[in-house]
Design a protein around this motif. Structure first.
Motif, PDB file in Angstrom:
ATOM      1  N   LEU A  44       0.849  -1.196   0.000  1.00 49.31           N
ATOM      2  CA  LEU A  44       0.000   0.000   0.000  1.00 49.31           C
ATOM      3  C   LEU A  44       0.882   1.243   0.000  1.00 49.31           C
ATOM      4  CD1 LEU A  44      -2.506  -1.108   2.788  1.00 49.31           C
ATOM      5  CD2 LEU A  44      -2.846  -1.266   0.321  1.00 49.31           C
ATOM      6  N   VAL A  45       0.556   2.186  -0.851  1.00 49.54           N
ATOM      7  CA  VAL A  45       1.304   3.432  -0.911  1.00 49.54           C
ATOM      8  C   VAL A  45       0.326   4.591  -0.829  1.00 49.54           C
ATOM      9  CG1 VAL A  45       2.865   4.869  -2.259  1.00 49.54           C
ATOM     10  CG2 VAL A  45       3.124   2.381  -2.290  1.00 49.54           C
ATOM     11  N   GLU A  46       0.469   5.377   0.239  1.00 49.86           N
ATOM     12  CA  GLU A  46      -0.391   6.551   0.416  1.00 49.86           C
ATOM     13  C   GLU A  46       0.247   7.784  -0.210  1.00 49.86           C
ATOM     14  OE1 GLU A  46      -0.682   4.434   4.585  1.00 49.86           O
ATOM     15  OE2 GLU A  46       0.866   4.880   3.104  1.00 49.86           O
ATOM     16  N   HIS A  55     -11.637  -5.405   2.338  1.00 51.55           N
ATOM     17  CA  HIS A  55     -11.987  -4.267   3.188  1.00 51.55           C
ATOM     18  C   HIS A  55     -10.771  -3.343   3.275  1.00 51.55           C
ATOM     19  CE1 HIS A  55     -12.858  -2.352   7.174  1.00 51.55           C
ATOM     20  NE2 HIS A  55     -14.101  -2.470   6.776  1.00 51.55           N
ATOM     21  N   MET A  56     -10.978  -2.035   3.130  1.00 49.37           N
ATOM     22  CA  MET A  56      -9.870  -1.092   3.283  1.00 49.37           C
ATOM     23  C   MET A  56     -10.304   0.055   4.165  1.00 49.37           C
ATOM     24  SD  MET A  56      -7.949  -0.994  -0.401  1.00 49.37           S
ATOM     25  CE  MET A  56      -6.531  -0.141   0.303  1.00 49.37           C
ATOM     26  N   GLY A  57      -9.327   0.644   4.825  1.00 52.24           N
ATOM     27  CA  GLY A  57      -9.676   1.723   5.732  1.00 52.24           C
ATOM     28  C   GLY A  57      -8.558   2.731   5.893  1.00 52.24           C
ATOM     29  N   TRP A  58      -8.906   3.836   6.508  1.00 51.48           N
ATOM     30  CA  TRP A  58      -7.953   4.883   6.864  1.00 51.48           C
ATOM     31  C   TRP A  58      -7.943   5.055   8.377  1.00 51.48           C
ATOM     32  CZ3 TRP A  58      -4.650   7.292   3.597  1.00 51.48           C
ATOM     33  CH2 TRP A  58      -4.911   7.215   2.222  1.00 51.48           C
ATOM     34  N   TYR A  59      -6.742   5.264   8.891  1.00 54.06           N
ATOM     35  CA  TYR A  59      -6.540   5.492  10.315  1.00 54.06           C
ATOM     36  C   TYR A  59      -5.651   6.710  10.482  1.00 54.06           C
ATOM     37  CZ  TYR A  59      -8.432   0.815  10.955  1.00 54.06           C
ATOM     38  OH  TYR A  59      -9.254  -0.273  10.949  1.00 54.06           O
ATOM     39  N   GLN A  60      -5.775   7.369  11.616  1.00 51.97           N
ATOM     40  CA  GLN A  60      -4.933   8.524  11.899  1.00 51.97           C
ATOM     41  C   GLN A  60      -4.195   8.314  13.216  1.00 51.97           C
ATOM     42  OE1 GLN A  60      -8.294  11.332  14.112  1.00 51.97           O
ATOM     43  NE2 GLN A  60      -7.430  12.033  12.226  1.00 51.97           N
ATOM     44  N   ILE A  90      -0.597  11.626  11.178  1.00 51.67           N
ATOM     45  CA  ILE A  90      -0.167  10.764  10.080  1.00 51.67           C
ATOM     46  C   ILE A  90      -1.356   9.874   9.750  1.00 51.67           C
ATOM     47  CG2 ILE A  90       1.423   8.983   9.294  1.00 51.67           C
ATOM     48  CD1 ILE A  90       3.452  10.062  11.305  1.00 51.67           C
ATOM     49  N   TYR A  91      -1.689   9.810   8.483  1.00 47.60           N
ATOM     50  CA  TYR A  91      -2.825   9.004   8.033  1.00 47.60           C
ATOM     51  C   TYR A  91      -2.307   7.736   7.356  1.00 47.60           C
ATOM     52  CZ  TYR A  91      -6.095  12.624   9.273  1.00 47.60           C
ATOM     53  OH  TYR A  91      -6.860  13.526   9.991  1.00 47.60           O
ATOM     54  N   TYR A  92      -2.799   6.619   7.852  1.00 47.97           N
ATOM     55  CA  TYR A  92      -2.381   5.320   7.352  1.00 47.97           C
ATOM     56  C   TYR A  92      -3.534   4.630   6.638  1.00 47.97           C
ATOM     57  CZ  TYR A  92       1.587   5.757  10.564  1.00 47.97           C
ATOM     58  OH  TYR A  92       2.713   6.179  11.225  1.00 47.97           O
ATOM     59  N   CYS A  93      -3.191   3.951   5.570  1.00 47.89           N
ATOM     60  CA  CYS A  93      -4.137   3.125   4.844  1.00 47.89           C
ATOM     61  C   CYS A  93      -3.932   1.679   5.275  1.00 47.89           C
ATOM     62  CB  CYS A  93      -3.879   3.285   3.351  1.00 47.89           C
ATOM     63  SG  CYS A  93      -4.830   2.226   2.276  1.00 47.89           S
ATOM     64  N   ALA A  94      -5.017   0.934   5.376  1.00 49.45           N
ATOM     65  CA  ALA A  94      -4.935  -0.468   5.748  1.00 49.45           C
ATOM     66  C   ALA A  94      -5.826  -1.294   4.842  1.00 49.45           C
ATOM     67  CB  ALA A  94      -5.363  -0.660   7.207  1.00 49.45           C
ATOM     68  N   ALA A  95      -5.386  -2.505   4.582  1.00 53.37           N
ATOM     69  CA  ALA A  95      -6.167  -3.424   3.750  1.00 53.37           C
ATOM     70  C   ALA A  95      -6.277  -4.768   4.455  1.00 53.37           C
ATOM     71  CB  ALA A  95      -5.506  -3.597   2.387  1.00 53.37           C
ATOM     72  N   ALA A  96      -7.503  -5.218   4.605  1.00 51.86           N
ATOM     73  CA  ALA A  96      -7.741  -6.543   5.182  1.00 51.86           C
ATOM     74  C   ALA A  96      -7.958  -7.529   4.056  1.00 51.86           C
ATOM     75  CB  ALA A  96      -8.970  -6.498   6.090  1.00 51.86           C
ATOM     76  N   TRP A 107      -0.507  -2.584   6.035  1.00 50.83           N
ATOM     77  CA  TRP A 107      -0.494  -1.144   6.293  1.00 50.83           C
ATOM     78  C   TRP A 107       0.446  -0.432   5.336  1.00 50.83           C
ATOM     79  CZ3 TRP A 107      -3.601   1.090   9.993  1.00 50.83           C
ATOM     80  CH2 TRP A 107      -4.214   0.219  10.902  1.00 50.83           C
ATOM     81  N   GLY A 108       0.078   0.797   4.997  1.00 55.07           N
ATOM     82  CA  GLY A 108       0.976   1.639   4.238  1.00 55.07           C
ATOM     83  C   GLY A 108       1.942   2.348   5.172  1.00 55.07           C
ATOM     84  N   GLN A 109       2.794   3.168   4.582  1.00 54.71           N
ATOM     85  CA  GLN A 109       3.820   3.848   5.362  1.00 54.71           C
ATOM     86  C   GLN A 109       3.322   5.130   6.007  1.00 54.71           C
ATOM     87  OE1 GLN A 109       3.449   4.222   2.153  1.00 54.71           O
ATOM     88  NE2 GLN A 109       3.615   6.423   1.828  1.00 54.71           N
ATOM     89  N   GLY A 110       2.141   5.582   5.580  1.00 52.91           N
ATOM     90  CA  GLY A 110       1.550   6.778   6.165  1.00 52.91           C
ATOM     91  C   GLY A 110       1.860   8.038   5.383  1.00 52.91           C
ATOM     92  N   THR A 111       0.959   9.000   5.491  1.00 52.95           N
ATOM     93  CA  THR A 111       1.171  10.306   4.875  1.00 52.95           C
ATOM     94  C   THR A 111       0.778  11.386   5.886  1.00 52.95           C
ATOM     95  OG1 THR A 111       0.681  11.674   2.912  1.00 52.95           O
ATOM     96  CG2 THR A 111      -1.139  10.368   3.793  1.00 52.95           C
TER      97      THR A 111
END
Length: 118
Positions: free
Chosen positions: A4-6, A33-38, A93-99, A108-112
Protein backbone atom coordinates in the motif's frame (compact mmCIF):
# COMPACT_ATOMS: atom_id res chain seq x y z
CA UNK A 1 1.24 -9.96 0.07
CA UNK A 2 -0.32 -6.57 -0.52
CA UNK A 3 1.63 -3.34 -0.77
CA UNK A 4 0.00 0.00 0.00
CA UNK A 5 1.30 3.43 -0.91
CA UNK A 6 -0.39 6.55 0.42
CA UNK A 7 -0.13 10.00 -1.09
CA UNK A 8 -1.84 13.36 -0.97
CA UNK A 9 -0.90 14.58 2.48
CA UNK A 10 0.43 18.04 3.12
CA UNK A 11 0.00 21.34 4.91
CA UNK A 12 -3.38 23.05 4.69
CA UNK A 13 -5.11 25.85 6.53
CA UNK A 14 -8.07 25.20 8.76
CA UNK A 15 -11.22 24.95 6.68
CA UNK A 16 -9.32 23.61 3.70
CA UNK A 17 -9.50 20.26 1.94
CA UNK A 18 -7.21 17.41 1.03
CA UNK A 19 -7.68 14.17 -0.84
CA UNK A 20 -5.59 11.24 0.22
CA UNK A 21 -4.96 8.28 -2.06
CA UNK A 22 -3.90 4.75 -1.28
CA UNK A 23 -2.77 2.57 -4.15
CA UNK A 24 -2.69 -1.17 -3.57
CA UNK A 25 -0.54 -3.66 -5.45
CA UNK A 26 0.35 -7.30 -5.15
CA UNK A 27 -2.37 -9.79 -4.28
CA UNK A 28 -5.14 -7.21 -4.52
CA UNK A 29 -7.68 -9.89 -5.42
CA UNK A 30 -7.61 -10.92 -1.77
CA UNK A 31 -8.64 -7.50 -0.42
CA UNK A 32 -12.16 -7.34 0.98
CA UNK A 33 -11.99 -4.27 3.19
CA UNK A 34 -9.87 -1.09 3.28
CA UNK A 35 -9.68 1.72 5.73
CA UNK A 36 -7.95 4.88 6.86
CA UNK A 37 -6.54 5.49 10.31
CA UNK A 38 -4.93 8.52 11.90
CA UNK A 39 -2.21 8.79 14.50
CA UNK A 40 -1.59 12.14 16.12
CA UNK A 41 1.63 12.83 18.05
CA UNK A 42 1.61 11.04 21.37
CA UNK A 43 -1.66 9.28 20.64
CA UNK A 44 -2.71 5.83 19.56
CA UNK A 45 -3.74 5.06 16.01
CA UNK A 46 -7.46 5.66 15.57
CA UNK A 47 -10.03 4.59 13.01
CA UNK A 48 -11.21 7.24 10.53
CA UNK A 49 -13.18 5.49 7.79
CA UNK A 50 -13.52 2.19 5.98
CA UNK A 51 -15.05 0.74 2.84
CA UNK A 52 -15.98 -2.73 1.67
CA UNK A 53 -14.11 -3.55 -1.52
CA UNK A 54 -17.15 -5.28 -2.98
CA UNK A 55 -20.38 -3.38 -2.57
CA UNK A 56 -18.82 -0.20 -1.26
CA UNK A 57 -20.44 -0.12 2.17
CA UNK A 58 -18.78 2.61 4.25
CA UNK A 59 -18.29 3.44 7.90
CA UNK A 60 -16.96 6.59 9.58
CA UNK A 61 -15.69 7.71 12.94
CA UNK A 62 -18.07 10.13 14.64
CA UNK A 63 -15.35 12.78 14.67
CA UNK A 64 -15.24 12.99 10.87
CA UNK A 65 -18.82 12.29 9.82
CA UNK A 66 -20.06 14.92 7.40
CA UNK A 67 -16.53 16.13 6.64
CA UNK A 68 -14.88 13.05 5.19
CA UNK A 69 -15.78 10.73 2.33
CA UNK A 70 -14.09 7.43 1.58
CA UNK A 71 -14.36 5.99 -1.90
CA UNK A 72 -12.65 3.40 -4.07
CA UNK A 73 -11.72 2.74 -7.66
CA UNK A 74 -11.56 -1.01 -8.05
CA UNK A 75 -10.06 -0.76 -11.53
CA UNK A 76 -7.14 1.24 -10.14
CA UNK A 77 -6.96 -0.68 -6.86
CA UNK A 78 -7.06 2.66 -5.11
CA UNK A 79 -8.99 4.01 -2.17
CA UNK A 80 -9.45 7.71 -1.52
CA UNK A 81 -10.16 9.84 1.51
CA UNK A 82 -11.65 13.23 0.71
CA UNK A 83 -11.33 15.47 3.74
CA UNK A 84 -13.13 18.81 3.90
CA UNK A 85 -13.49 21.51 6.54
CA UNK A 86 -10.22 20.38 8.07
CA UNK A 87 -9.47 21.29 11.66
CA UNK A 88 -6.13 21.58 13.49
CA UNK A 89 -7.11 18.49 15.47
CA UNK A 90 -7.10 16.53 12.21
CA UNK A 91 -3.32 16.90 12.16
CA UNK A 92 -1.87 13.40 12.14
CA UNK A 93 -0.17 10.76 10.08
CA UNK A 94 -2.82 9.00 8.03
CA UNK A 95 -2.38 5.32 7.35
CA UNK A 96 -4.14 3.13 4.84
CA UNK A 97 -4.94 -0.47 5.75
CA UNK A 98 -6.17 -3.42 3.75
CA UNK A 99 -7.74 -6.54 5.18
CA UNK A 100 -7.38 -9.67 3.09
CA UNK A 101 -9.06 -13.02 2.88
CA UNK A 102 -5.77 -14.90 2.72
CA UNK A 103 -4.58 -15.72 6.20
CA UNK A 104 -6.75 -12.98 7.64
CA UNK A 105 -3.85 -10.56 7.24
CA UNK A 106 -4.04 -6.80 7.44
CA UNK A 107 -1.51 -4.73 5.59
CA UNK A 108 -0.49 -1.14 6.29
CA UNK A 109 0.98 1.64 4.24
CA UNK A 110 3.82 3.85 5.36
CA UNK A 111 1.55 6.78 6.16
CA UNK A 112 1.17 10.31 4.87
CA UNK A 113 1.41 13.42 7.03
CA UNK A 114 -1.51 15.82 7.20
CA UNK A 115 -0.92 19.10 8.99
CA UNK A 116 -3.73 21.61 9.48
CA UNK A 117 -2.71 25.08 10.58
CA UNK A 118 -5.01 27.38 12.52
Amino acid sequence: QVQLVESGGGLVQAGGSLRLSCAASGRTFSIYHMGWYQQAPGKEREFVASIQWSGGSTRYADSVKGRVTISRDNAKNTVYLQMNSLKPEDTAIYYCAAATTIGGNTYWGQGTQVTVSS
